[in-house]
Scaffold this motif. Structure first.
Motif, PDB file in Angstrom:
ATOM      1  N   GLY A   1       0.853  -1.195   0.000  1.00 53.40           N
ATOM      2  CA  GLY A   1       0.000   0.000   0.000  1.00 53.40           C
ATOM      3  C   GLY A   1       0.882   1.235   0.000  1.00 53.40           C
ATOM      4  N   CYS A   2       1.790   1.298  -0.976  1.00 53.69           N
ATOM      5  CA  CYS A   2       2.857   2.319  -0.963  1.00 53.69           C
ATOM      6  C   CYS A   2       2.367   3.701  -1.359  1.00 53.69           C
ATOM      7  CB  CYS A   2       3.985   1.891  -1.905  1.00 53.69           C
ATOM      8  SG  CYS A   2       3.424   1.705  -3.618  1.00 53.69           S
ATOM      9  N   GLY A   3       1.120   3.807  -1.884  1.00 55.32           N
ATOM     10  CA  GLY A   3       0.639   5.119  -2.334  1.00 55.32           C
ATOM     11  C   GLY A   3       1.588   5.697  -3.373  1.00 55.32           C
ATOM     12  N   PRO A   4       1.824   7.013  -3.358  1.00 58.56           N
ATOM     13  CA  PRO A   4       2.693   7.617  -4.373  1.00 58.56           C
ATOM     14  C   PRO A   4       4.179   7.495  -4.052  1.00 58.56           C
ATOM     15  CG  PRO A   4       1.718   9.316  -3.016  1.00 58.56           C
ATOM     16  CD  PRO A   4       1.167   8.015  -2.504  1.00 58.56           C
ATOM     17  N   GLY A   5       4.536   6.675  -3.042  1.00 58.64           N
ATOM     18  CA  GLY A   5       5.955   6.389  -2.817  1.00 58.64           C
ATOM     19  C   GLY A   5       6.636   7.314  -1.827  1.00 58.64           C
ATOM     20  N   LEU A   6       5.907   7.808  -0.852  1.00 60.60           N
ATOM     21  CA  LEU A   6       6.499   8.754   0.101  1.00 60.60           C
ATOM     22  C   LEU A   6       7.517   8.062   1.008  1.00 60.60           C
ATOM     23  CD1 LEU A   6       3.245  10.721   1.028  1.00 60.60           C
ATOM     24  CD2 LEU A   6       4.934  11.238  -0.737  1.00 60.60           C
ATOM     25  N   TYR A   7       7.286   6.775   1.315  1.00 59.42           N
ATOM     26  CA  TYR A   7       8.235   6.019   2.146  1.00 59.42           C
ATOM     27  C   TYR A   7       9.274   5.315   1.281  1.00 59.42           C
ATOM     28  CZ  TYR A   7       5.069   6.985   5.974  1.00 59.42           C
ATOM     29  OH  TYR A   7       4.305   7.638   6.912  1.00 59.42           O
ATOM     30  N   THR A   8       8.824   4.742   0.155  1.00 61.46           N
ATOM     31  CA  THR A   8       9.749   3.998  -0.703  1.00 61.46           C
ATOM     32  C   THR A   8      10.901   4.883  -1.174  1.00 61.46           C
ATOM     33  OG1 THR A   8       8.205   4.480  -2.486  1.00 61.46           O
ATOM     34  CG2 THR A   8       8.162   2.240  -1.608  1.00 61.46           C
ATOM     35  N   SER A   9      10.600   6.158  -1.488  1.00 66.60           N
ATOM     36  CA  SER A   9      11.680   7.001  -2.011  1.00 66.60           C
ATOM     37  C   SER A   9      12.729   7.271  -0.926  1.00 66.60           C
ATOM     38  CB  SER A   9      11.144   8.297  -2.621  1.00 66.60           C
ATOM     39  OG  SER A   9      10.169   8.837  -1.807  1.00 66.60           O
ATOM     40  N   HIS A  10      12.282   7.438   0.334  1.00 64.75           N
ATOM     41  CA  HIS A  10      13.264   7.614   1.420  1.00 64.75           C
ATOM     42  C   HIS A  10      14.131   6.357   1.565  1.00 64.75           C
ATOM     43  CE1 HIS A  10      12.308  11.437   3.320  1.00 64.75           C
ATOM     44  NE2 HIS A  10      11.024  11.177   3.182  1.00 64.75           N
ATOM     45  N   LEU A  11      13.499   5.187   1.492  1.00 65.98           N
ATOM     46  CA  LEU A  11      14.259   3.940   1.664  1.00 65.98           C
ATOM     47  C   LEU A  11      15.252   3.751   0.519  1.00 65.98           C
ATOM     48  CD1 LEU A  11      11.476   1.534   3.007  1.00 65.98           C
ATOM     49  CD2 LEU A  11      13.271   2.674   4.307  1.00 65.98           C
ATOM     50  N   ALA A  12      14.825   4.079  -0.692  1.00 65.41           N
ATOM     51  CA  ALA A  12      15.741   3.950  -1.844  1.00 65.41           C
ATOM     52  C   ALA A  12      16.917   4.924  -1.693  1.00 65.41           C
ATOM     53  CB  ALA A  12      14.990   4.205  -3.142  1.00 65.41           C
ATOM     54  N   ASP A  13      16.651   6.113  -1.141  1.00 64.11           N
ATOM     55  CA  ASP A  13      17.744   7.081  -0.904  1.00 64.11           C
ATOM     56  C   ASP A  13      18.775   6.501   0.063  1.00 64.11           C
ATOM     57  OD1 ASP A  13      16.525   8.926  -2.502  1.00 64.11           O
ATOM     58  OD2 ASP A  13      15.670  10.105  -0.875  1.00 64.11           O
ATOM     59  N   GLU A  14      18.329   5.590   0.921  1.00 68.90           N
ATOM     60  CA  GLU A  14      19.233   4.962   1.899  1.00 68.90           C
ATOM     61  C   GLU A  14      19.809   3.651   1.361  1.00 68.90           C
ATOM     62  OE1 GLU A  14      20.207   6.319   4.779  1.00 68.90           O
ATOM     63  OE2 GLU A  14      18.957   8.078   4.398  1.00 68.90           O
ATOM     64  N   MET A  15      19.782   3.504   0.057  1.00 66.63           N
ATOM     65  CA  MET A  15      20.409   2.354  -0.613  1.00 66.63           C
ATOM     66  C   MET A  15      19.656   1.046  -0.441  1.00 66.63           C
ATOM     67  SD  MET A  15      22.992   3.986  -1.809  1.00 66.63           S
ATOM     68  CE  MET A  15      24.089   2.764  -2.462  1.00 66.63           C
ATOM     69  N   HIS A  16      18.406   1.117  -0.005  1.00 66.12           N
ATOM     70  CA  HIS A  16      17.614  -0.115  -0.002  1.00 66.12           C
ATOM     71  C   HIS A  16      17.186  -0.425  -1.437  1.00 66.12           C
ATOM     72  CE1 HIS A  16      16.349  -0.452   4.448  1.00 66.12           C
ATOM     73  NE2 HIS A  16      17.404   0.318   4.371  1.00 66.12           N
ATOM     74  N   THR A  17      16.993  -1.703  -1.727  1.00 61.39           N
ATOM     75  CA  THR A  17      16.424  -2.089  -3.018  1.00 61.39           C
ATOM     76  C   THR A  17      14.923  -2.192  -2.780  1.00 61.39           C
ATOM     77  OG1 THR A  17      18.377  -3.397  -3.401  1.00 61.39           O
ATOM     78  CG2 THR A  17      16.489  -3.857  -4.825  1.00 61.39           C
ATOM     79  N   VAL A  18      14.134  -1.366  -3.460  1.00 60.56           N
ATOM     80  CA  VAL A  18      12.755  -1.176  -3.002  1.00 60.56           C
ATOM     81  C   VAL A  18      11.714  -1.578  -4.045  1.00 60.56           C
ATOM     82  CG1 VAL A  18      11.155   0.465  -1.950  1.00 60.56           C
ATOM     83  CG2 VAL A  18      13.601   0.794  -1.667  1.00 60.56           C
ATOM     84  N   THR A  19      10.685  -2.281  -3.537  1.00 59.32           N
ATOM     85  CA  THR A  19       9.479  -2.574  -4.324  1.00 59.32           C
ATOM     86  C   THR A  19       8.291  -1.987  -3.576  1.00 59.32           C
ATOM     87  OG1 THR A  19      10.422  -4.653  -5.122  1.00 59.32           O
ATOM     88  CG2 THR A  19       8.042  -4.439  -5.273  1.00 59.32           C
TER      89      THR A  19
END
Ligand code: SAM
Length: 267
Positions: A68-86
């Motif tokens: 339920g990522c919505g427009p990616g408000l959390y995913t983008s922070h995690l990707a900035d921290e080098m996580h591989t994100v889906t």
């Protein structure tokens, strides 16, 4: 045209869904992107606190899945921290926005209950008390899928409402008339809203009758709440080894109720 004003059967599903309705999903996207509002997504300052909390618990460079990522408000922070994100969401407007914004994140337009994503993850998140919007049977199916898609020692972080929510909710009826359109429809509408409480089952139902000209659409939204023992027992039964509950992460806030608890469950 028939107005439905009976109390829904526990976890009854409506024909229409606020997240996938073609017009309402666009309005939801606008709410998500409003940094100063707690509607649809929490306001920016709380998102930052929650992201920091997630990062404190997750191992660096995790393979992460946001349900339920919505427009990616959390995913983008995690990707900035080098996580591989889906991220997965069934709101098309949100997924289109998120996909356009970040090419380094995998976004799936889909229903995580019906079609849970394949893959193994070190970190799975589900934020905004969305676990509580599902029936107990859908929740159990989802929790089993989450558990099986976690790597050993992987963690699932989510928030839910505690029993304190009953102080912030009241059964009742209200109506809203918008002659020039608004959140629920682009042109004139009348919205009849009802709140029902199911104390034995620890749930609220919000039932909406949306009347536009001579048509009517019904929406039901569920909100399940838990005691600490109930959620701990449930997660243990699924197989999670370690469960920690964090009650004051955000302090008193303007979210729909400040009785939320953040849960970290380790496989
Ligand atoms: C309240 S919003 C929270 C969004 C995001 N987690 C945040 O806090 O910014 C709930 C999101 O879950 C999505 N959602 C709800 N049920 C879903 C399902 N069964 N499958 C996929 N997405 C779902 C909705 O479309 C919506 O984007």
């Amino acid at each position: 045209m028939k107005i439905n004003d009976r109390k829904p059967i526990l976890f009854e599903k409506s024909d229409h869904n606020i997240w996938t309705d073609p017009y309402i999903q666009q309005q939801m996207l606008k709410k998500h992107l409003d940094l100063h509002s707690d509607e649809a997504s929490r306001r920016q300052e709380y998102i930052v606190k929650i992201v920091n909390f997630i990062l404190q618990h997750a191992k660096p460079k995790s393979r992460s899945l946001d349900l339920g990522c919505g427009p990616g408000l959390y995913t983008s922070h995690l990707a900035d921290e080098m996580h591989t994100v889906t991220g997965i969401d069934f709101n098309k407007a949100s997924i289109e926005y998120a996909t356009h914004k970040r090419k380094d994140i995998e976004y799936i337009l889909g229903d995580y209950i019906m079609n849970y994503p394949t893959g193994q993850y070190d970190l799975i998140t589900m934020i905004y008390c969305d676990m509580g919007t599902h029936s107990d049977s859908d929740r159990d199916k989802l929790l089993k899928n989450i558990y099986h898609s976690l790597t050993d020692n992987g963690i699932f972080i989510f928030d839910i409402f505690s029993e304190g929510i009953i102080n912030d909710r009241q059964e009742g009826k209200s109506w809203e008339y918008e002659p020039s359109g608004g959140f629920w429809n682009e042109s004139e509408y009348l919205l009849l809203s009802q709140t029902f409480h199911y104390p034995r089952d620890k749930a609220f139902a919000y039932q909406y009758n949306l009347i536009v000209e001579d048509t009517i659409k019904q929406f039901i939204v569920w909100e399940r709440y838990y005691s600490e023992k109930e959620i701990t027992d449930l997660l243990k039964k699924i197989g999670f080894r370690e469960i920690s509950i964090h009650k004051n992460l955000l302090g008193k806030n303007n979210f729909t109720s400040s009785s939320e608890m953040f849960i970290v469950a380790e496989k």
